[in-house]
Every structure is written in C-alpha cells, then in structure tokens.
Design an enzyme around this catalytic site. Sequence first.
Site, mmCIF file in Angstrom:
data_model
loop_
_atom_site.group_PDB
_atom_site.id
_atom_site.type_symbol
_atom_site.label_atom_id
_atom_site.label_comp_id
_atom_site.label_asym_id
_atom_site.label_seq_id
_atom_site.Cartn_x
_atom_site.Cartn_y
_atom_site.Cartn_z
ATOM 1 N N THR A 9 3.622 -8.181 -5.254
ATOM 2 C CA THR A 9 5.090 -8.210 -5.169
ATOM 3 C C THR A 9 5.700 -8.805 -6.431
ATOM 4 O OG1 THR A 9 4.767 -8.661 -2.806
ATOM 5 C CG2 THR A 9 7.004 -8.856 -3.652
ATOM 6 N N GLY A 52 -3.784 -9.539 -4.350
ATOM 7 C CA GLY A 52 -3.103 -10.270 -3.291
ATOM 8 C C GLY A 52 -1.758 -9.626 -3.024
ATOM 9 N N CYS A 53 -1.292 -9.702 -1.779
ATOM 10 C CA CYS A 53 -0.015 -9.059 -1.454
ATOM 11 C C CYS A 53 1.154 -9.749 -2.162
ATOM 12 C CB CYS A 53 0.203 -9.016 0.064
ATOM 13 S SG CYS A 53 -0.033 -10.594 0.889
ATOM 14 N N ASN A 54 1.111 -11.064 -2.235
ATOM 15 C CA ASN A 54 2.138 -11.776 -2.996
ATOM 16 C C ASN A 54 2.015 -11.451 -4.480
ATOM 17 O OD1 ASN A 54 3.192 -13.488 -0.833
ATOM 18 N ND2 ASN A 54 1.187 -14.459 -0.879
#
EC number: 1.2.1.38
Lengths: 341, 341, 341, 341
Positions: free
Chosen positions: C152, C147-149
């Site tokens: 991060t 997931g992009c979150n």
Amino acid sequence: MTVNVAILGASGYTGAELVRLIATHPMMRIAALTADRKAGQPMAQVFPHLRHLDLPRLTTIEQVDFSGIDLAFVALPHGLSQALVKELPPKLKVVDLGADFRLTPEGYKSWYGADHVAPELQPEAVYGLTEFYRDRIRAARLVAGTGCNAATVQFALRPLIEARLIDLDDIVCDLKNGISGAGRSLKENMLFAERSEDVAGYSQGGRHRHLGEFDQEFSALVGREVRILFTPHLVPVNRGILASCYVKGDPQAIHAALQARYADEPFCIVLPMGELPAMSHVQGSNFVHLGVVGDRVAGRTLVVSTLDNLNKGSSGQALQNANLMLGLDETLGLMLAPIFP
Amino acid sequence: MTVNVAILGASGYTGAELVRLIATHPMMRIAALTADRKAGQPMAQVFPHLRHLDLPRLTTIEQVDFSGIDLAFVALPHGLSQALVKELPPKLKVVDLGADFRLTPEGYKSWYGADHVAPELQPEAVYGLTEFYRDRIRAARLVAGTGCNAATVQFALRPLIEARLIDLDDIVCDLKNGISGAGRSLKENMLFAERSEDVAGYSQGGRHRHLGEFDQEFSALVGREVRILFTPHLVPVNRGILASCYVKGDPQAIHAALQARYADEPFCIVLPMGELPAMSHVQGSNFVHLGVVGDRVAGRTLVVSTLDNLNKGSSGQALQNANLMLGLDETLGLMLAPIFP
Amino acid sequence: MTVNVAILGASGYTGAELVRLIATHPMMRIAALTADRKAGQPMAQVFPHLRHLDLPRLTTIEQVDFSGIDLAFVALPHGLSQALVKELPPKLKVVDLGADFRLTPEGYKSWYGADHVAPELQPEAVYGLTEFYRDRIRAARLVAGTGCNAATVQFALRPLIEARLIDLDDIVCDLKNGISGAGRSLKENMLFAERSEDVAGYSQGGRHRHLGEFDQEFSALVGREVRILFTPHLVPVNRGILASCYVKGDPQAIHAALQARYADEPFCIVLPMGELPAMSHVQGSNFVHLGVVGDRVAGRTLVVSTLDNLNKGSSGQALQNANLMLGLDETLGLMLAPIFP
Amino acid sequence: MTVNVAILGASGYTGAELVRLIATHPMMRIAALTADRKAGQPMAQVFPHLRHLDLPRLTTIEQVDFSGIDLAFVALPHGLSQALVKELPPKLKVVDLGADFRLTPEGYKSWYGADHVAPELQPEAVYGLTEFYRDRIRAARLVAGTGCNAATVQFALRPLIEARLIDLDDIVCDLKNGISGAGRSLKENMLFAERSEDVAGYSQGGRHRHLGEFDQEFSALVGREVRILFTPHLVPVNRGILASCYVKGDPQAIHAALQARYADEPFCIVLPMGELPAMSHVQGSNFVHLGVVGDRVAGRTLVVSTLDNLNKGSSGQALQNANLMLGLDETLGLMLAPIFP
C-alpha cells in the site's frame, strides 16, 4: 441545592447526551428542552432510549420561561447560536456547544465566511477547554464549547507547544473520527451503507474549520504563528476520536511533560511510556487517554489522544464547564466509566 | 453504610460490567477481584477502560480474605462455579452469574450432561429473575443468574403464559444476539472478520441450554409441560438481545397484561400498542423494552423484548439481586441511561 | 491451455481469496488444496462461501502429487514457507504469500530474529511488487509476496522517492487497517467485541516487520538509507488498508509523477488532484486508488493510497504474479469490480 | 455476439450492482446509463468504485437513443417505472427491478393504494422469480423483478407450499435485513449512527408491501388463500437477507423436497440436513443457501434461506432474467463467488 437548566436544541445527539449525563447529576434538573421542528413531541419519541426519564416535553425556544433557569446549554447548528444567545436574558449563564463563539472575531470571519450577528458577545465568550481555561470558565457567563477534534488534539499538544518541547513547524495530526460527530442531519455519505466498511479522509488540505481553533490557540501559546497539519478520517465507529500526532521532540521529555500536566486532572490519563490508547476504552465517558511512543528514528515521537466526541468532546465538556460556572464540583455527572465492549 | 463485595472471575466481560456498574453505586465497595490466570495483574491491564478507577489488583481466589466480604459475585464459566461456591464461607452471600445453579437437579443433569458437584446447594439457590422472584431473592443466600436469552424471553412471555393468554403449544421465539454474549474466550467464529457482515442462527433445533430454563420456568407457571421453539441468531452488534416472540392470542389483551404486570417495575417499559422496541435503545442499561403488535392475521401477535445482555441480561441483574439480598434499594447503581448512539 | 495450480495452506483467508479469484480465471485450474490440520475436509466445510465450486478436498502437503502442477501458491504462516519451499520440486514455480522470502538475508535475520532455513533460495526470490518488478517476476521461479502494508505504501511513495520529489528524511505514514489482515488465527484482541467500535495503533515506534521491506526497497531506490515513520491502526472494517502519507514536496509535481507512472498500469488509478480515495471503493478488487492533496501549509503534501489487503495486498498480487510467471495475460482473474456498498 | 443494454436509474445501489455484474459479462455491453438528477456526471463521480470501467456518462432518459438497445433495465423508485415503461419503444425488452409490475392489478391497487398508470402493460409482465417462471421469462418482453424479501422467502417455501408439505395456516417468517436494501435515499433512521449497534423490526403486523407478493404467489400455488406472518428486522450489515421460516411439517420430507427441487438449479444450494446457512456466505453473489432443521418439538421445522439483497435479491436476478430473455446462457456474469470475509 438544585440548579435548573435548559437544553436548547435537544433533538440532536449532543442534546441527548446532555440529558443522559444530567440524569446522573445529583444537583441538576432539566427544566426545559427545546427543538423547534419537533416542538410538542415528548423526548421519548425523538430519543426512545431516554424513555425511562421524566423529562419536559419539547417546546420552541419562545415557549421557555427562563425566569427560573440558572443555565442554558445551546446545542444548535453553527450560525444559529449567535442570534439566539443574543436574545437570551442577559444574566442567564450559557454554555454553547457550537462553533459560534469559539473563535476571535477575525478567526470567525475567516473560517466561517460570514459576519457575526452578535459581535458584542464575542469578547465575553470564554473558550471552553476546561483543563486549560478553568479559572476563566468559573467566572464566565458565556462559555463556548470547543470543536471535538480541536479538544482531542489540544490535549495531546498544548503542554508540548507551550513548553516548546516539539518543533512547532512540523506537527502532523492524523485523526480517526467516529460517525456520530456528523450529527443527525441527513447526508448521503452518512448513510450506514456508505460508511460501513469504509475509511476515508475529508476536509483535506487544511480546510477543516477546527483548524481555526488550532491556529488561534497554539499561536497564542507561543506568541507566534503555529500551523499544524490536520487530516480527519471517518471510521465506522459510533463514538470516538483518536488523534495520532507525529511530532519532533524527545519522547521521554514529552511523556514527562504530559504526566506532570495531567497528574491532578480527574479526566486526563497518561498511559505508561510506550503504550497506545484505544478509542473503545473511553467510549461513553468524559475521559481522555493519552499515549507517547518514541520512534526508532531518533527524535521522532508519536503522541496519541482519544476521547468520546459526544461526551468529553462535546456534551461532557459542556457539563463540566456548567458545573464550574454554577459553583459545583466539576466532576458531578461525569464520572461514569466507559462502556466496554 | 458501605457493603464490601468480591468479584470472582473478574477478567471476563460480565466481571468488567459489574465493576463499571458498581463504580456508580453509592454504597458498595469492591474489596477483591480474582482471575486465576491473570492473578497479579492490575485490572487496568486486563480492561484499560477501567483505568481511572482505584481497584484492587487481581488475585487468585485462594488469596481472598473473605472475612470482611458481605457478598461475592461469581462470574466463572459454567461448571466451575459449583465447585467454588461449595468452598466459600457458608454464610457468605453469593450471586452466581453462571449456569450452575439455574436449573433443578434433573434439569441440570439433562442439559449439562454431568453430575452436579454441589447437589446440597442446589435446593437453596433461588432463580435470579428479579421481577418474578423478588421476595425469595431478598431472603436468599445463593442466587443463580438467569441465562441472558432466558431473561429476555421470560420478560415477554411469563405474564402471558401464567394468565394463559396465549396458546401454550405454539410459541416461536426468534432471537437476535449481540456478540459479547459469547464472552472473551477464543473461538474462530467469534473473530471480527467472521462476525462482521454476518447473521446466522446457532444451537438450532432446540439444543440451546437456555431451553432448560424455559422448560423449567414456563412449565412451573402452568403446571403442565410447555415447550417453546427458540432459535438464537448472532448479529454484528456488541451488546443486546432482541427477542421476537410469535404467539397466538389477542394483541390487546396481551398488551394490557404486560402493561399491568410491569406498571410498577422500575426497569421494564412497555411501549405503546403497535410499536416495536430497538436494541440500541437499551444498550448499556438495565432496562427492558417491550412491544406488542397485532398481525393482520387475526389472533396472531408479535411480542418483542430487548435488553443488554451484559447488563440486564447478566451483571445488571446480578447487582439488582445483590441489592435486594443486602437490604439496599434495588435500583442502586442501575439507573444509568442507555447510551445512544 | 489450462495451467494447474496448488494452493498450499488453503485454510486461511488468503487461501480462500485465491480460490475465489481463480474461480473466475479462464485458464487456471486448482489441482490441489492443502491444510495440514484440516486435511480430509472438503473446502466447503472450512469456507462455506465456496460451496458452489467443484474443488479438490483438502489434503496434507505430503499427499500432493506435484507432477502435473505448474505453479504452487504457498500461503503458510511466516517461518513455515521456507522449510516447505525447500522441499518442493526444484522446477516448480512458486508464489509465496508470506514473509519468508521478502527480505535480503540480512534483513530477514534482523527483522525476524532467526536464521533462515533455506538461505540457498533467498537470492533467487524476486520481490513480488508486480508493477515495479514485472520483468524479473516474469522470469522468476520463486516470487515472494510483499507485505500488505508494504504494498500500500510503496504504491504511494516509490515513484516519489525514486525521483527524489520528496524529502527522504521526513516521511510519515499513518495506516488504517482492516481486520482480516490479522488472519484467521485466534487472538483475544481480534474478537468481534474487542475490535468493533475501536480504533487503536499497534506495532508502534517502528517495530512493525513491514518496515524491513520499506528500509530495503526505499534505500535501494536512492542508494542511501531511508527510514520512514510508519504506524498501522486497526479499524473495524473487514478488508482494506488506507495509507495516509505526509510528505514534503510539491503537490502538483507529486500528482504528475504518480499519474505518469501509473498511466499504463491496469490496476493503479490516480484520482484527480485534490481528491482522496476511500477504502470501500476498492473492496474485493485488485485495484489501488491513489490521491494527492496539497496542504495550506506550503510544501506539505498528503498522498493517500488504498487497496484490499486480501486481494491486491496479498492474493490478487499473487495471482497477478502467477499470471506473469506462466506467460499469461497479467489481468486474468483480476478484473472483478470492487463491491460497494 | 454482443447485446446492448441500458440501465435507467443507474445512480442507486441496484444500478451500480448491475454495472458491477455486467462488467464481467462476456456478451453484454452497457450502451446507456441514466439518472435524471445526476445527468451529465460521469458514473465514476456517483460511484467511484466503478472508476476503472469505461462507461457512458449519465444522461437523462430523454437523451437515450434506444434504436440500438436490446434490453433496458429499469431501476427507478416504485411508481416511476410504470410511467416510464409505457413510453419506451414497444418492442424493447424490459427488466424492471421495482415494484410496479410485480402484482396483479388488484394486488397493486390494494398494496400501493394508487391506480396504475400503465394498466395495459400489467397483464404482459412476468413475475421475475427465475427459478419458478423460467419459461415464461424466456418468452417475455417485460419482466418484473421480485421484492428482495419476497425472493428470499419464496426460495424457502414455494416447493413446500406447492407440495402441501407444511401447514398453510401457520407459517412464521422472521427476516434479518441488511441496510443496503433501503437504498441510497436520505432517511434519518438509515444513518450509520442510528443503525450501527441496532436491531429492530419494521413494517410490523403485516404491513410490508412484499406481503402482496406472498399473498399472490402462495395463494396461486394452492388455489386457496395463504397468509404468512412476516416481520423484517434491520441488522447492521451492508448486504444480505436471512429468512428464518418456522413451519409445521416433517423436516426430512421438507429437506428432501428442497433438495429435489433445487438439484439442477445453478444458484440454489441446499445444505446438509440440520445445518444453517450464514448471510456472509453468499455476500456479493447470486447464490441462495438454504438449510432445514427439525426441532426437538416434533413436527416443527425451521427452514432458513439467505441471499444478497442487491445481487440475487435484485440486480443478479435481473441479469439472470435478461440473459434468458436475450437467449443467452442464464449464468453469464453471475458465477462470481461470494466475498468472504
């Protein structure tokens, strides 16, 4: 009855917002507008969106005849208000929108690193968070506007801290701040091309001066030192502050406490349990929206508050306080609905 | 005296804007709000920024008791109004914000490609450009809102065309349009990520339906066919239309004509010669700002007008017309200053 | 040597971003592009910014001849990848950008509430956080994008959790998310007029599915359950995620640990102690910027990481993994500098 | 072979964009970066998005050793280049991005109101519109970058004017300009809060200095005076210029002429007849997109061109010219796809 007011420092965004709000006020008249560097100009030149209003021309402060003025709003950069207020007629009611009278003498010295030039006025100034200092504001001659961030977070936390519903040693406040809060002064990092498409924190590590207000206010509420964590972030929005406050406490009790506290407040709205407020839903208004969410991790709660930094966070608060000081209905000029989209 | 109004189709942006404006109206009460697909929901769920208002719950149109309603605002997608208005009580005053009654029968058929289902009502409908149809609107039962682009351009050009101050065969109107004009319906090209950082024309080549209004209105003014060039462009702004109109005519005469025409209009402001208006200076308001600039090429003049598409371009105009139809002061609920920044 | 790749699901933003990146890749050729609903269209019609490239026309997946394809990127909505990947040639290398293979079977069922249709492939899939699974990715046939979150936050926290430099039971992650992360599908709350001028949290209270990845990954690192607090907020920016992680631990030790961990990583940059990264400084690139700040409250530290959700958070990561799987230099096609402003 | 370049004036947006582009150039090395007021700072401090690059520290111009430099890019504010270029080694190849060498001596004096301090260099300078001065640029020592607006409009109009396909006395160009074109200097009207949510024209009435270029270039094409109407408008976008050119001429002939002219140009793309280009589809790239639409009013045609002002409108053009002057493939470092969204 009409009251006459002056706006000293009318060439900034908070000055313009005061004019916008007062334009809808049924009992208030703007008798003077000042802006030293733009003295002589019509307000329509400095703020063409106010072009339709019949307003006095900008003057220097020296040119103002205060004899017929009931109250002055002072919207000057911090550090300049204190010298000015000292020179104003001693009976003139004053609402200062800046930082000069927000803090105790010790707090001021500590956070602003300078001696106050009007120490004799500091004890008199009332902290302008209307919903929590209403009676004192009503009786005050000098009211100090709160920081816009300071207001946003206090709406979320004061009732919880006072009732000790949350762990006082573990409060994390992450703020998202619209750009108008930086005012109209020229800074490279406030250029459109620098802020658009960007989000970044600033005043990190506990350096933001609004922490002086949190320290002062929260510690006073419980009679012990309270030190919150607080990090503001610039977001590419014109107006608005959204504070995400991560606390330790029971979400139901927290929600109930906020609902009870704000049930009779005209400008503070607590959303149903579990819902989060949105910055755009208060834009242009004097409203605060608050939301409470319990996390899947037991005992952890998110409290979010949002308001318009130029309105409820600054000029709206100032007008609300002025209404009280002048014996008027507190909501006059302030019931404008938010503008969306 | 309080008048009761209904807003039929209240779940779109123009419906919400009507509610926002009427909330400041001293003599108007919202007695009914409808939205077929969202019937049963409180307005605060559909538009949380209106949460502080005490509003009727959304219902279907069938559920509305029109007996106590003085006027209905109809804010439905085009094509739906005509069938609805036909079924409303015959004496109910109606302000339609859509396109269904803007055009003559021939114009409607030509631009919308369909037969009108309420042809008997078409002759009765008055074109709602307040400043130019005021007397007829005052006496009307059914007023048709203008297109938002159509309003913007007409403020710039009507007085010039009527007085034949400009070459009628060489009018170029280049528009910059805020995104809320597209409404709340789901279209891929209206997603944030598609519109942010973009500018692009649309309905190019003379295909935009608001051209039907220009053709109708401008030709009627001079008794001959007038065909302007008109290209709208989407710009990443929430609200606002700015029309840059390139005309052939003397700039001084043009400026003088606009000043004279709008001298007594409460909402139309002509800037000093040579100054250009800015979209952000009318945002959230019912004002129109107009500017005139002579080009270095002799005989060529730029006339720019700007307004807020949701307010003066739609809901503000509708309220202004409703005030007239109800015998009220035309400006009630409409003197809000623009919000800036 | 040139490798041939297919992009299955090329009509979304991550598909377009893959094309943009691969266009600069010296050894990779796009042999097939699919998009079921847009099959038959040229890519330039779906994404006109790619107009200058010579690309295969969009087809259905059935139309792809996989015989000459070395690797397929699968950029389908979650739930669709699993059925598709199952049907692909068993030796074809696959990089899935979606959620279908990120979690353990238990994790998937728990967070997505459905049985997996390709359970036989789940054990084979390698979690695609390149910097932490590089060796396994190099040897993998099927790699699951994170997931992009999730990416991060993991860049900020993995080294700290693994070394137990921070209190594992008190981690607060507040995210600011650009809008393109929501993809190109039609949702009312993703319209420009809804997102512009707004900031609001979502998936509050621990409901965001990327928490499944945090639970899985962080718990595995230390052999005990770790449950972070995580709240994403939409901000009006096209691309970018900025994660503000509030942790308990020594700031110097934390900064040193991140510096040491990322010293040899080509895409992870740790700023000098006390500096905060900005979202706009990584936009359009595969870089991650990390910053560490000690708070005035002793023992409290803010760790901030930021990346471009479409690039390093999705398509950049996918290409980086593909490079590894194909035996190529990991950085090919990925060294583009961020675009600023 | 590697060529060494210097960027003089590297602390502005065009300087940063040059660095970004050259970072992908296989044969060019940045040997020196200067910025007088920021001399001594690392580039990563002035532009943190370039942090991953290994770049020389900023110096003053005096500190540069030009002996090993093949070409210098000069990105100084207008008026400063001329004095500088005069002092550079006489054989050093120079690409000036500013306005100092764009105009004939008469044109310069007329539009900039000052005597040129390096008149001896003016005759030598070649106008840097690559696609139209390619051969002369290839042989030049000193090339003058065009104005960004001037480039945008010339791509749309040069082939039409030269072939006299349009009425030379009736050309209206309405431009929409991204904010980065104003550079990084401090101006109140470039603050985020002033530009966000705004559109407004500027340099109205034929006062914009890029008109000097149009006058010079268009008149030279046909051997008679050509005076276009030209109004730029600021739109809240970081990068991009979109020029809507309203001309009199046959749309089919115009479209055919542009297609023929740009058929072999690597960076100029003519859309199919009737389609309009979008600003976001060229962002971050060296491409120009052009569209032609015939109006319903016969004989009236809209020609729209769009490019990225920092790239093709400035630094991309400069690099393209440098490639030619250095005998390199013209497209090196310039084939990056636009970034969308």
